[in-house]
Design a protein around this motif. Sequence first.
Motif, PDB file in Angstrom:
ATOM      1  N   VAL A   1       0.847  -1.186   0.000  1.00  0.00           N
ATOM      2  CA  VAL A   1       0.000   0.000   0.000  1.00  0.00           C
ATOM      3  C   VAL A   1       0.881   1.234   0.000  1.00  0.00           C
ATOM      4  CG1 VAL A   1      -1.786   1.274   1.227  1.00  0.00           C
ATOM      5  CG2 VAL A   1      -1.796  -1.243   1.257  1.00  0.00           C
TER       6      VAL A   1
ATOM      7  N   ALA B   1      -3.621   5.373   1.175  1.00  0.00           N
ATOM      8  CA  ALA B   1      -5.030   5.011   1.302  1.00  0.00           C
ATOM      9  C   ALA B   1      -5.754   6.163   1.973  1.00  0.00           C
ATOM     10  CB  ALA B   1      -5.199   3.727   2.126  1.00  0.00           C
TER      11      ALA B   1
ATOM     12  N   VAL C   1     -13.178   4.472  -0.244  1.00  0.00           N
ATOM     13  CA  VAL C   1     -11.774   4.770  -0.022  1.00  0.00           C
ATOM     14  C   VAL C   1     -11.006   4.502  -1.312  1.00  0.00           C
ATOM     15  CG1 VAL C   1     -11.131   2.444   0.724  1.00  0.00           C
ATOM     16  CG2 VAL C   1      -9.821   4.403   1.553  1.00  0.00           C
ATOM     17  N   GLU C   2      -9.975   5.315  -1.559  1.00  0.00           N
ATOM     18  CA  GLU C   2      -9.096   5.051  -2.695  1.00  0.00           C
ATOM     19  C   GLU C   2      -7.806   4.448  -2.173  1.00  0.00           C
ATOM     20  OE1 GLU C   2      -7.428   6.822  -6.889  1.00  0.00           O
ATOM     21  OE2 GLU C   2      -8.567   8.138  -5.563  1.00  0.00           O
ATOM     22  N   LEU C   3      -7.447   3.314  -2.752  1.00  0.00           N
ATOM     23  CA  LEU C   3      -6.257   2.576  -2.355  1.00  0.00           C
ATOM     24  C   LEU C   3      -5.264   2.634  -3.505  1.00  0.00           C
ATOM     25  CD1 LEU C   3      -5.436   0.682   0.080  1.00  0.00           C
ATOM     26  CD2 LEU C   3      -6.161  -1.221  -1.376  1.00  0.00           C
ATOM     27  N   ARG C   4      -4.044   3.055  -3.205  1.00  0.00           N
ATOM     28  CA  ARG C   4      -2.989   3.095  -4.216  1.00  0.00           C
ATOM     29  C   ARG C   4      -1.941   2.055  -3.860  1.00  0.00           C
ATOM     30  NH1 ARG C   4      -3.711   7.346  -7.584  1.00  0.00           N
ATOM     31  NH2 ARG C   4      -5.006   9.071  -6.833  1.00  0.00           N
ATOM     32  N   LEU C   5      -1.682   1.157  -4.809  1.00  0.00           N
ATOM     33  CA  LEU C   5      -0.773   0.040  -4.579  1.00  0.00           C
ATOM     34  C   LEU C   5       0.410   0.121  -5.530  1.00  0.00           C
ATOM     35  CD1 LEU C   5      -3.446  -2.814  -4.491  1.00  0.00           C
ATOM     36  CD2 LEU C   5      -2.570  -1.497  -2.547  1.00  0.00           C
TER      37      LEU C   5
ATOM     38  N   ILE D   1     -10.011  -3.567   3.778  1.00  0.00           N
ATOM     39  CA  ILE D   1      -9.381  -2.588   2.888  1.00  0.00           C
ATOM     40  C   ILE D   1      -9.491  -1.179   3.457  1.00  0.00           C
ATOM     41  CG2 ILE D   1      -9.615  -1.471   0.620  1.00  0.00           C
ATOM     42  CD1 ILE D   1     -10.367  -4.297  -0.452  1.00  0.00           C
ATOM     43  N   HIS D   2     -10.632  -0.849   4.028  1.00  0.00           N
ATOM     44  CA  HIS D   2     -10.821   0.488   4.590  1.00  0.00           C
ATOM     45  C   HIS D   2      -9.915   0.744   5.790  1.00  0.00           C
ATOM     46  CE1 HIS D   2     -14.434   2.519   2.662  1.00  0.00           C
ATOM     47  NE2 HIS D   2     -14.229   1.446   1.925  1.00  0.00           N
TER      48      HIS D   2
ATOM     49  N   LEU E   1      -6.653  -0.495   5.802  1.00  0.00           N
ATOM     50  CA  LEU E   1      -5.271  -0.596   5.355  1.00  0.00           C
ATOM     51  C   LEU E   1      -4.562   0.750   5.442  1.00  0.00           C
ATOM     52  CD1 LEU E   1      -5.606  -2.890   2.201  1.00  0.00           C
ATOM     53  CD2 LEU E   1      -4.452  -3.458   4.350  1.00  0.00           C
ATOM     54  N   THR E   2      -3.269   0.704   5.737  1.00  0.00           N
ATOM     55  CA  THR E   2      -2.455   1.922   5.818  1.00  0.00           C
ATOM     56  C   THR E   2      -1.195   1.739   4.979  1.00  0.00           C
ATOM     57  OG1 THR E   2      -1.365   1.104   7.826  1.00  0.00           O
ATOM     58  CG2 THR E   2      -3.304   2.518   8.118  1.00  0.00           C
TER      59      THR E   2
ATOM     60  N   SER F   1      -4.574   1.775  -8.761  1.00  0.00           N
ATOM     61  CA  SER F   1      -5.499   2.505  -7.901  1.00  0.00           C
ATOM     62  C   SER F   1      -6.834   1.775  -7.878  1.00  0.00           C
ATOM     63  CB  SER F   1      -5.680   3.938  -8.414  1.00  0.00           C
ATOM     64  OG  SER F   1      -6.703   4.591  -7.695  1.00  0.00           O
TER      65      SER F   1
END
Length: 265
Positions: free
Chosen positions: A24, A27, A35-39, A96-97, A99-100, A81
């Motif tokens: 991650v 986030a 939420v937007e998660l960028r990996l 997921i919400h 995650l940090t 994303s």
Amino acid sequence: PPLGRVAEMSDPWTPSSEQAPYRVDAAGPRTPAIVELRLLPVGAPLGYRPGQYILLEDEEGAITPRSYSVANPPRPDGEISLLVTRVPGGQASTWIHRLTAGEAVRVSGPYGTFVDGTAGMAPALFLAAGSGLAPIRALLEAALTSRRRETLTLILSARGEGDVIDHERFARRQQREPRFRFIRTLTREAGPPPRGRIPEILADLVDGHDGLDGHDVFVAGASGFVTECAAAAEALGAARAHVHTEVFYDEPRSWTGAAPPTTGA
């Protein structure tokens, strides 16, 4: 297709066994529910086409893998994303919400046929609601970069102004790109027009007496939204073969194929 989303049912679904470790990078909330998660890839990035989706899971295998559309076209750094809606009681979306940055995850795929297979010159109309914006945003950004399409129009449906993801981003792009038009419509809260559900107001938003004749139309969101938008687009002249759809489901649905049992939950 997996249970989390359904592309055009007449198209073949081809599974992929490719799996890759990611971490991650960032986030954060985009709306009260999304939420937007960028990996970022730990090693070689996963290859995919704009509009496709991946399966996301934890490293330990404690979370059932769930499918999420990639919200950006491929990038040199391999970043992926995701826009993830929290589903009440949903194991994966709750995880997921929380995650940090720095946490490890696993990504597999890509999957799906919701892609711009023609990449032609025809005008394109993109319709999205909620986290259905994810594959639409990837397709739109790729189309803007390719500069092939005559015109590109995005209509984004949201309950209220606070639910409009990337409003400023799309507004700035519209100022820079004369061929791009961005419209947001509100379905519940008061605000400047337009207001109302896309299927009900689409005719008022389409330019020209020919309607959507000759257009490619891409629709993503909840089942009812997609079905009604596709019907509205066809009623305005879009050819059925040129109306491409991606349905998002919150709850598990029966599946008898070879796909992993996934939802957006």
